[in-house]
Design a protein around this motif. Structure first.
Motif, PDB file in Angstrom:
ATOM      1  N   THR A 137       0.809  -1.218   0.000  1.00  0.00           N
ATOM      2  CA  THR A 137       0.000   0.000   0.000  1.00  0.00           C
ATOM      3  C   THR A 137       0.842   1.267   0.000  1.00  0.00           C
ATOM      4  OG1 THR A 137      -0.143  -0.112   2.420  1.00  0.00           O
ATOM      5  CG2 THR A 137      -1.925  -1.131   1.152  1.00  0.00           C
ATOM      6  N   LEU A 138       2.162   1.112  -0.165  1.00  0.00           N
ATOM      7  CA  LEU A 138       3.018   2.290  -0.277  1.00  0.00           C
ATOM      8  C   LEU A 138       2.770   2.989  -1.609  1.00  0.00           C
ATOM      9  CD1 LEU A 138       6.474   1.013   1.043  1.00  0.00           C
ATOM     10  CD2 LEU A 138       5.144   2.901   2.009  1.00  0.00           C
ATOM     11  N   PRO A 139       2.855   4.315  -1.650  1.00  0.00           N
ATOM     12  CA  PRO A 139       2.734   5.007  -2.950  1.00  0.00           C
ATOM     13  C   PRO A 139       3.931   4.662  -3.832  1.00  0.00           C
ATOM     14  CG  PRO A 139       3.400   6.544  -1.229  1.00  0.00           C
ATOM     15  CD  PRO A 139       3.049   5.257  -0.530  1.00  0.00           C
ATOM     16  N   GLU A 140       3.694   4.602  -5.138  1.00  0.00           N
ATOM     17  CA  GLU A 140       4.765   4.274  -6.069  1.00  0.00           C
ATOM     18  C   GLU A 140       5.718   5.459  -6.197  1.00  0.00           C
ATOM     19  OE1 GLU A 140       3.362   2.932  -9.782  1.00  0.00           O
ATOM     20  OE2 GLU A 140       2.202   1.260  -8.956  1.00  0.00           O
ATOM     21  N   ALA A 141       6.981   5.116  -6.445  1.00  0.00           N
ATOM     22  CA  ALA A 141       8.008   6.158  -6.578  1.00  0.00           C
ATOM     23  C   ALA A 141       7.810   6.932  -7.866  1.00  0.00           C
ATOM     24  CB  ALA A 141       9.404   5.521  -6.553  1.00  0.00           C
TER      25      ALA A 141
ATOM     26  N   ALA B 110       9.617   9.031   3.602  1.00  0.00           N
ATOM     27  CA  ALA B 110       8.495   8.575   2.781  1.00  0.00           C
ATOM     28  C   ALA B 110       8.945   8.313   1.343  1.00  0.00           C
ATOM     29  CB  ALA B 110       7.375   9.614   2.807  1.00  0.00           C
ATOM     30  N   ALA B 111       9.796   9.200   0.813  1.00  0.00           N
ATOM     31  CA  ALA B 111      10.295   8.994  -0.550  1.00  0.00           C
ATOM     32  C   ALA B 111      11.158   7.746  -0.633  1.00  0.00           C
ATOM     33  CB  ALA B 111      11.086  10.221  -1.001  1.00  0.00           C
TER      34      ALA B 111
ATOM     35  N   LEU C  18      10.881   5.069   1.224  1.00  0.00           N
ATOM     36  CA  LEU C  18       9.991   3.909   1.286  1.00  0.00           C
ATOM     37  C   LEU C  18       9.331   3.649  -0.067  1.00  0.00           C
ATOM     38  CD1 LEU C  18       8.320   4.485   4.766  1.00  0.00           C
ATOM     39  CD2 LEU C  18       9.963   2.696   4.155  1.00  0.00           C
ATOM     40  N   SER C  19       8.986   4.703  -0.778  1.00  0.00           N
ATOM     41  CA  SER C  19       8.408   4.525  -2.114  1.00  0.00           C
ATOM     42  C   SER C  19       9.416   3.886  -3.065  1.00  0.00           C
ATOM     43  CB  SER C  19       7.937   5.874  -2.663  1.00  0.00           C
ATOM     44  OG  SER C  19       6.897   6.405  -1.867  1.00  0.00           O
ATOM     45  N   MET C  20      10.670   4.286  -2.954  1.00  0.00           N
ATOM     46  CA  MET C  20      11.701   3.679  -3.789  1.00  0.00           C
ATOM     47  C   MET C  20      11.916   2.217  -3.411  1.00  0.00           C
ATOM     48  SD  MET C  20      14.409   6.853  -3.917  1.00  0.00           S
ATOM     49  CE  MET C  20      15.520   6.025  -5.023  1.00  0.00           C
ATOM     50  N   LEU C  21      11.802   1.912  -2.116  1.00  0.00           N
ATOM     51  CA  LEU C  21      11.935   0.514  -1.698  1.00  0.00           C
ATOM     52  C   LEU C  21      10.754  -0.308  -2.204  1.00  0.00           C
ATOM     53  CD1 LEU C  21      13.276   0.900   1.952  1.00  0.00           C
ATOM     54  CD2 LEU C  21      14.557   0.535  -0.159  1.00  0.00           C
ATOM     55  N   ARG C  22       9.594   0.306  -2.312  1.00  0.00           N
ATOM     56  CA  ARG C  22       8.448  -0.400  -2.890  1.00  0.00           C
ATOM     57  C   ARG C  22       8.752  -0.774  -4.349  1.00  0.00           C
ATOM     58  NH1 ARG C  22       2.744   0.581  -4.176  1.00  0.00           N
ATOM     59  NH2 ARG C  22       2.102  -1.117  -5.500  1.00  0.00           N
TER      60      ARG C  22
ATOM     61  N   GLN D 280      22.852   9.551  12.238  1.00  0.00           N
ATOM     62  CA  GLN D 280      21.454   9.553  12.659  1.00  0.00           C
ATOM     63  C   GLN D 280      20.603  10.530  11.863  1.00  0.00           C
ATOM     64  OE1 GLN D 280      21.372  10.344  16.854  1.00  0.00           O
ATOM     65  NE2 GLN D 280      22.565   8.526  17.400  1.00  0.00           N
ATOM     66  N   THR D 281      21.228  11.487  11.213  1.00  0.00           N
ATOM     67  CA  THR D 281      20.477  12.544  10.523  1.00  0.00           C
ATOM     68  C   THR D 281      20.470  12.375   9.011  1.00  0.00           C
ATOM     69  OG1 THR D 281      22.429  13.979  10.368  1.00  0.00           O
ATOM     70  CG2 THR D 281      21.065  14.155  12.357  1.00  0.00           C
ATOM     71  N   ARG D 282      20.948  11.235   8.528  1.00  0.00           N
ATOM     72  CA  ARG D 282      21.023  11.033   7.085  1.00  0.00           C
ATOM     73  C   ARG D 282      20.456   9.677   6.696  1.00  0.00           C
ATOM     74  NH1 ARG D 282      27.260  13.095   5.950  1.00  0.00           N
ATOM     75  NH2 ARG D 282      26.889  15.317   6.327  1.00  0.00           N
ATOM     76  N   LEU D 283      20.095   9.569   5.424  1.00  0.00           N
ATOM     77  CA  LEU D 283      19.642   8.315   4.829  1.00  0.00           C
ATOM     78  C   LEU D 283      20.535   8.015   3.635  1.00  0.00           C
ATOM     79  CD1 LEU D 283      15.788   8.951   4.793  1.00  0.00           C
ATOM     80  CD2 LEU D 283      17.012   7.416   6.351  1.00  0.00           C
ATOM     81  N   THR D 284      20.960   6.783   3.511  1.00  0.00           N
ATOM     82  CA  THR D 284      21.844   6.420   2.414  1.00  0.00           C
ATOM     83  C   THR D 284      21.074   6.379   1.090  1.00  0.00           C
ATOM     84  OG1 THR D 284      23.475   4.820   1.627  1.00  0.00           O
ATOM     85  CG2 THR D 284      21.486   3.930   2.629  1.00  0.00           C
ATOM     86  N   LEU D 285      21.779   6.682   0.024  1.00  0.00           N
ATOM     87  CA  LEU D 285      21.237   6.493  -1.320  1.00  0.00           C
ATOM     88  C   LEU D 285      21.915   5.323  -2.028  1.00  0.00           C
ATOM     89  CD1 LEU D 285      20.780  10.158  -2.610  1.00  0.00           C
ATOM     90  CD2 LEU D 285      19.060   8.556  -1.774  1.00  0.00           C
ATOM     91  N   ARG D 286      22.658   4.546  -1.273  1.00  0.00           N
ATOM     92  CA  ARG D 286      23.241   3.327  -1.847  1.00  0.00           C
ATOM     93  C   ARG D 286      22.196   2.218  -1.781  1.00  0.00           C
ATOM     94  NH1 ARG D 286      29.679   3.162  -0.258  1.00  0.00           N
ATOM     95  NH2 ARG D 286      30.127   5.334  -0.737  1.00  0.00           N
ATOM     96  N   LEU D 287      21.186   2.383  -2.587  1.00  0.00           N
ATOM     97  CA  LEU D 287      20.045   1.470  -2.544  1.00  0.00           C
ATOM     98  C   LEU D 287      20.409   0.030  -2.888  1.00  0.00           C
ATOM     99  CD1 LEU D 287      17.174   3.659  -3.997  1.00  0.00           C
ATOM    100  CD2 LEU D 287      17.899   3.333  -1.639  1.00  0.00           C
ATOM    101  N   PRO D 288      21.417  -0.226  -3.737  1.00  0.00           N
ATOM    102  CA  PRO D 288      21.781  -1.635  -3.970  1.00  0.00           C
ATOM    103  C   PRO D 288      22.150  -2.383  -2.691  1.00  0.00           C
ATOM    104  CG  PRO D 288      22.709  -0.286  -5.705  1.00  0.00           C
ATOM    105  CD  PRO D 288      22.113   0.658  -4.694  1.00  0.00           C
ATOM    106  N   LEU D 289      22.728  -1.683  -1.709  1.00  0.00           N
ATOM    107  CA  LEU D 289      23.052  -2.346  -0.446  1.00  0.00           C
ATOM    108  C   LEU D 289      21.782  -2.712   0.308  1.00  0.00           C
ATOM    109  CD1 LEU D 289      26.073  -0.178   0.760  1.00  0.00           C
ATOM    110  CD2 LEU D 289      26.133  -2.439  -0.305  1.00  0.00           C
ATOM    111  N   LEU D 290      20.806  -1.810   0.308  1.00  0.00           N
ATOM    112  CA  LEU D 290      19.521  -2.137   0.927  1.00  0.00           C
ATOM    113  C   LEU D 290      18.824  -3.251   0.152  1.00  0.00           C
ATOM    114  CD1 LEU D 290      18.068   1.368   1.866  1.00  0.00           C
ATOM    115  CD2 LEU D 290      18.841  -0.416   3.436  1.00  0.00           C
ATOM    116  N   ARG D 291      18.941  -3.198  -1.167  1.00  0.00           N
ATOM    117  CA  ARG D 291      18.281  -4.210  -1.993  1.00  0.00           C
ATOM    118  C   ARG D 291      18.836  -5.605  -1.697  1.00  0.00           C
ATOM    119  NH1 ARG D 291      19.014  -6.976  -6.680  1.00  0.00           N
ATOM    120  NH2 ARG D 291      17.156  -7.336  -7.963  1.00  0.00           N
ATOM    121  N   GLU D 292      20.150  -5.707  -1.494  1.00  0.00           N
ATOM    122  CA  GLU D 292      20.742  -7.005  -1.170  1.00  0.00           C
ATOM    123  C   GLU D 292      20.127  -7.579   0.105  1.00  0.00           C
ATOM    124  OE1 GLU D 292      24.914  -6.445  -0.921  1.00  0.00           O
ATOM    125  OE2 GLU D 292      25.171  -5.976  -3.057  1.00  0.00           O
TER     126      GLU D 292
END
Length: 808
Positions: free
Chosen positions: A28-32, A465-466, A468-472, A502-514
């Motif tokens: 139910t997450l919005p699409e990126a 939120a953005a 999470l949409s990319m993770l969707r 603590q104040t940043r989010l990574t954009l290395r999404l391939p690591l999260l994807r693994e």
């Protein structure tokens, strides 16, 4: 100065509460959004500008670190742009009838190249089949027979005149089938036989022979006329054949000429085919062709097969199925794969080639669109890189054999180059960009735009939120199982943990994807339809277990006390420092005992790591800053006279970085003061010349490494780690450490100065100089100052004794 307080558990990790996730699960997450403009504004600005500039020097270098999804990012950006762009034309190579060694390149509207190839092959095949049939039809044979009868009539008339002329001179003329003439003398109207001729008077024979030679000489004019008539007959016969062939060719090429009437280059080629068929029609009449057809590029002659190969259209670039501009990502850019090549075939050991063996490269398939190349792939093909730069500089795509000084050059063809209309985008790291920028002047002229990817974004609710949409999108594209609210919250925390911030989010999404792929697979193994926080944590622990074998072996050495580091008690001149080890892509922290000894002398403080050539330049700089701090604090009223040494005990590898300079200074001050330091605490932090404790890297791994050693030996509640206050924002400790802090078994202390560290480690106040220039009684710095004063007095006394002993 108040004693520093330990950090509260909520300061040790930026937690994402599951209730903050605005949905029950990932379905139910919005699409990126199609583009990631909010995340990569600099890169997108450069890409948009580069695509709007038409000059061939405005190519783009996309700079970013590995695991940032650089190629994926480019593909997502370029795909919608390319879809709106016009479809580039097809390119075909055809035989050049004016210069067979330089095949001609033709451009046609998309889809027309395939049609030209098919229809030309169909027409030529029909011509080949019909020519022998037409030559056997009655109409053609009748016209040939008419020409033959006319020629035969003229021939007979000439022979009749020649015979009459010979008879008038008393001779009989005999002409054979090959046109050879023989004269026989006549006596009384009869031919003289050879026997009678031999019995004649010699003078008469001589006279007859002379007269016969004169007659034959006179017959030369008739023979020249006959030869001219024969040539005329042959020419008329060939014209008749070519006329018939022309009718056949015109009939079968008529539709093609009409279809491509608006393509002058195609019309020129088709007319060349027509003329070549007419000129070489004999090749279509040979019924028994040799077993191996003679190649069109050779000079020995042409068979029907060779002629058809000459007329074949090589569909070089086919865009018939393309909608919009092409986006070509070449992952193996060798010279041939990138720039095309001319292949060769073997004919009884001889190599030959023609226009049908010209093969395109990625740069040709990308014409009118975009070519994406990874610089590390190009680094393994120097010839491909050089060829790419030549093409960009000249604006032409040439197909050439790679240069090789030792290679014997064989006969080849030179295809006509085509204009380079592709936008080239290189993908690489910042280091690669700098190497090219300063190492090759052509690079900075041809790649004027740098698109820089950032690897993190601020951790705000909107960015969460953005993300999470990319993770969707990752879940949907990978066909993964859905993630529930708890797992999504854990992924947000993991995005901060990968940044160590603590104040940043990574954009290395391939690591999260693994991690997400492994968690989805683990959920399937456990029979779950959805990934929850427990499964995600188990997947993360499993990754750690697969990678931490060396860490476990090191920790086993601590357990056996083969590596001696105390986690309780106290000692003078000893402190626990922390380091980070990196093996492959796995980093872990380990504690080390730092030891210091001091005495009287002028040797100063020796860095044993540097003396043993195990210390790096940054570590050496940290030691120099340490000495600077010592001078600034204690050399105001006396010289600092001491000999000391600092070292990492049981360290057998290179030491680099200044993160241990704070612990080294604490060990030095302990050795000078005689005050023992608490070995239940470990200390990491760089020290400035004014005594400020500055931020260091790998703080999470260092804390977790010391915690693991303490846990194995038993947590006492007095153990902990001293860290720079500036590093608090970098804390993303694992849940086990947080639980120990909650239970009062382990503590993390933020520090701003070396004085705060001294008070925690020694239990004594560090002290500050008063108006009288002295440190207060009971302070550690008072003890250090007194010890250095005694060292200075002893050094002065021994210096005086030595002078007296030296006097005569």
């Amino acid at each position: 100065m108040p004693k520093p307080s330990p950090l509260a558990p909520e300061k040790l990790r930026a937690v994402c509460p599951p209730e903050s996730i605005p949905c029950d699960d990932s379905t139910t997450l919005p699409e990126a959004e199609a583009s990631d403009a909010s995340f990569q504004p600099r890169a997108l600005s450069a890409l948009e500008l580069g695509l709007s500039l038409s000059g061939r020097e405005y190519n783009i270098f996309l700079a970013g670190e590995p695991y940032q999804g650089r190629t994926y990012f480019l593909k997502r950006f370029l795909t919608p742009v390319a879809a709106k762009a016009p479809t580039p034309p097809d390119i075909v190579y055809v035989h050049n009838f004016e210069d067979q060694d330089r095949p001609a390149a033709l451009t046609l509207p998309p889809g027309q190249g395939r049609r030209l190839k098919a229809e030309t092959a169909k027409a030529v095949a029909a011509v080949r089949d019909e020519i022998p049939i037409r030559f056997e039809q009655e109409g053609h044979l009748a016209r040939r027979q008419s020409l033959q009868r006319d020629f035969q009539s003229v021939r007979e008339e000439l022979f009749s005149e020649m015979e009459e002329r010979a008879a008038e001179q008393g001779f009989n003329l005999d002409v054979d089938e090959q046109g050879g003439m023989t004269l026989y003398p006549l006596l009384e109207g009869k031919v003289v036989s050879d026997e009678d001729y031999e019995r004649m008077d010699p003078d008469l024979r001589k006279s007859l022979k002379q007269q016969g030679d004169e007659i034959l000489s006179d017959m030369g004019g008739y023979m020249r006329t006959l030869a001219a008539e024969d040539r005329t007959y042959r020419e008329n016969e060939k014209k008749l054949d070519q006329q018939t062939v022309g009718e056949v060719v015109d009939f079968h090429l008529e539709a093609l000429l009409a279809e491509f009437a608006d393509q002058p280059e195609v019309l020129r080629f088709l007319r060349g085919v027509r003329q070549d068929v007419i000129e070489n029609y004999e090749g279509f009449l040979v019924k028994d062709a040799p077993p191996v057809p003679v190649h069109p590029g050779q000079d020995q002659g042409l068979t029907a097969d060779g002629l058809i190969a000459r007329y074949e259209v090589n569909l070089f670039v086919d865009n018939s199925r393309l909608e919009g501009a092409p986006v070509v990502i070449e992952d193996h850019p060798t010279h041939h794969n990138l720039l095309g090549c001319v292949e060769r075939e073997s004919d009884f050991g001889a190599l030959y080639t023609d226009h049908t063996l010209i093969k395109p490269g990625a740069i040709h398939r990308a014409l009118g669109g975009f070519l994406v190349l990874r610089i590390d792939d190009l680094a393994h093909g120097a010839q491909a890189w050089e060829g790419l730069l030549r093409a960009l500089r000249s604006g032409l795509c040439r197909i050439e054999d790679p240069a090789d000084g030792e290679q014997v050059r064989t006969r080849t063809i030179e295809p006509e180059p085509v204009p380079l209309t592709a936008k080239v985008i290189l993908v690489g790291t910042d280091e690669a960009y700098e190497v090219l920028l300063y190492g090759d002047e052509r690079f900075q002229k041809l790649f004027k735009l740098k698109a820089h990817l950032q690897d993190h974004i601020p951790r705000t609710p909107a960015n969460e939120a953005a993300l999470l949409s990319m993770l969707r999108r990752v879940i949907d594209e990978g066909g993964l199982k859905p993630f529930d609210r708890g797992a999504l919250a854990a992924l947000v925390e993991q995005a901060s943990a990968l940044c160590d911030d603590q104040t940043r989010l990574t954009l290395r999404l391939p690591l999260l994807r693994e991690l997400m792929c492994e968690a989805s697979a683990l959920a399937g193994i456990r029979g779950r339809d959805m990934v929850d926080a427990g499964v995600l944590r188990a997947a993360r622990d499993a990754r750690l277990f697969r990678a931490n074998l060396l860490e476990e072996e090191f920790l086993a050495e601590y357990d056996r006390e083969m590596i001696k580091v105390s986690t309780s008690g106290s000692a003078v001149g000893r402190a626990n420092g922390l380091s980070v080890r990196m093996y492959g892509d796995f980093a872990f922290g380990l504690p080390h005992q730092i030891a210091c000894t001091v005495g009287v002398g002028h040797g100063g403080i020796l860095d044993l790591e540097r003396e043993a050539e195990l210390g790096g330049p940054i570590h050496t700089k940290g030691m120099m800053i340490l000495k600077s701090y010592l001078v600034s604090q204690f050399a105001q009223d006396k010289p600092v006279v001491l000999t000391g040494s600092l070292c990492f005990e049981q360290s057998y590898a290179e030491v680099e970085g200044d993160s241990a300079s704070g612990a080294e200074l604490a060990a030095l001050l302990s050795a000078l003061s005689g005050a023992p330091l608490n070995l239940s605490l470990a200390f990491t932090g760089a020290v400035s010349s004014s005594g400020a404790i500055m931020a260091v890297g790998g703080v999470n791994q260092k804390i977790e490494g010391f915690y693991e050693v303490c846990k194995r030996r038993g947590l006492t509640g007095g153990q902990g780690v001293l860290i720079p206050a500036d590093n608090v924002v970098n804390l993303m400790l694992k849940e086990e450490v947080l639980e120990a802090v909650r239970n009062g078994q382990f503590n993390i202390y933020p520090l701003g100065s070396i004085e705060e560290a001294i008070e925690l480690l020694s239990g004594m106040p560090a002290g500050q100089r008063g108006p009288d220039g002295l440190f207060p009684e009971g302070s550690l710095f008072r003890l250090v100052d007194e010890k250095l004063a005694r060292f200075a007095a002893l050094a002065s006394r021994w210096s005086g004794v030595n002078r007296l002993n030296c006097e005569p």
